[in-house]
Enzyme design. Structure first.
Site, mmCIF file in Angstrom:
data_model
loop_
_atom_site.group_PDB
_atom_site.id
_atom_site.type_symbol
_atom_site.label_atom_id
_atom_site.label_comp_id
_atom_site.label_asym_id
_atom_site.label_seq_id
_atom_site.Cartn_x
_atom_site.Cartn_y
_atom_site.Cartn_z
ATOM 1 C CB VAL A 57 -0.940 -0.036 1.222
ATOM 2 C CG1 VAL A 57 -2.023 1.045 1.110
ATOM 3 C CG2 VAL A 57 -1.607 -1.403 1.358
ATOM 4 C CG HIS A 58 3.237 1.270 -3.532
ATOM 5 N ND1 HIS A 58 4.300 0.398 -3.571
ATOM 6 C CD2 HIS A 58 2.328 0.783 -4.418
ATOM 7 C CE1 HIS A 58 4.049 -0.558 -4.447
ATOM 8 N NE2 HIS A 58 2.866 -0.355 -4.969
#
Ligand code: BDR
Ligand code: CA
Length: 321
Positions: A245-246
């Site tokens: 979930v950069h």
């Protein structure tokens, strides 16, 4: 005092999680969201950002729309891998339509004015292509010195995600990224795939977020489940049934700097290479003569990140009690 930040996003499933984390974390004050063309066209990024904020009860946070195209390229040089929908991002996020509206002012103008007039430190956190930021640098000779700290999601040292060499945010507007990395920001931190791939969220953890019963928990769970489906289908991670979930990792880092392991190194962007356009060339072994210009994250502690999502997403609006 809460840390003030502005998020520059291309919302985007992981951008939406970043927005919710920044809007609800008690140690952060999200002043505004600015949008840029990226995962989806900019008008969808804006609508997705507005509806995300509305859904968690933070429709008071203003959203400014920015650049609709890369800085100098007429459009994305779309490679085959992007022509087919990879299922990770969705044009329209699965939330009720936005009730709040975007601001009239353009995002680039807003960024320039806000940093020029700031009396407190504001961290700038771009988690999409760097077009708005490069446009601000180009338009205002003082912009770089007015920004005390910038934390960027982008780039890749070991492997790219959109081509073998390049990560999406940098690849989508390499000239803009080149301007940003060479601009001389007082403190620049880069959070590339090398770090975000280490903070994976699993399907079980996504379910636990849903079970929080808050709107933020439910929305995060939906977006992360979508990401897991997309990653499992197109670029499976070392743990299957899990996805990065950069963009939210950058927000978490503002509160817990120990989340990331960084090194001070030189970063440049390839803008010409036939096979390597958009690559971040990170001089980890001091092979070149250029001085370090950024702190690059090579490691991330998943447990710190997950614990923060679980704690913070208990807050905000609840429509399901
Ligand atoms: C980055 O590209 C986008 O698809 C994500 O939102 C993230 O900012 C990861 O490469
Ligand atoms: Ca993004």
């Amino acid at each position: 005092m809460r840390r003030k930040l502005i998020l520059d996003v291309d919302t985007g499933t992981d951008d939406a999680v970043a927005i919710m984390l920044a809007a609800l974390h008690p140690s952060l004050e999200l002043l505004a969201v600015t949008t840029v063309n990226g995962n989806v066209e900019v008008q969808y990024c804006t609508e997705n950002s507005l509806k995300t904020l509305d859904f968690i009860g933070r429709g008071d946070i203003p959203v400014y729309q920015g650049c609709p195209k890369p800085l100098v390229r007429p459009d994305f040089p779309v490679p085959r891998s992007l022509k087919k929908d990879d299922g990770i991002h969705i044009k329209t996020l699965p939330l009720p339509p936005a009730v709040s509206s975007k601001q009239d002012k353009n995002a680039v103008e807003f960024l320039i004015e806000t940093f020029r007039n700031a009396t407190d430190d504001i961290v700038l956190v771009p988690v999409g292509p760097l077009t708005n930021i490069a446009a601000a640098i180009t338009a205002d000779p003082d912009f770089v010195k007015n920004v005390p700290e910038i934390v960027i999601m982008g780039g890749a040292h070991y492997t790219g995600n959109v081509t073998p060499a390049a990560e999406f945010n940098v690849w989508a507007d390499p000239e803009a990224a080149a301007i940003v990395f060479s601009a001389g920001f007082a403190k620049l931190t880069l959070v590339p795939l090398d770090a975000t791939f280490q903070a994976l969220v699993t399907g079980e953890q996504a379910k636990a977020l849903e079970d929080l019963g808050s709107n933020a928990g439910i929305a995060a769970s939906r977006f992360i489940a979508q990401r897991i489906k997309g990653y499992d289908a197109t670029q499976p991670m070392k743990v299957s049934g899990a996805a990065p979930v950069h963009d939210a990792v950058c927000v978490a880092y503002l509160v817990r700097p120990d989340l990331l392991e960084t090194r001070h190194v030189n970063i440049v962007v390839e803008t010409q290479g036939m096979h390597t356009v958009g690559r971040t060339v990170i001089d980890v072994n001091r092979r070149g003569n250029n001085e370090p210009n950024g702190h690059v994250a090579f490691g991330a502690q998943a447990d710190i990140f997950i614990d923060m999502l679980m704690t913070v997403f208990q807050g905000g609006r609840r429509d399901h009690d």
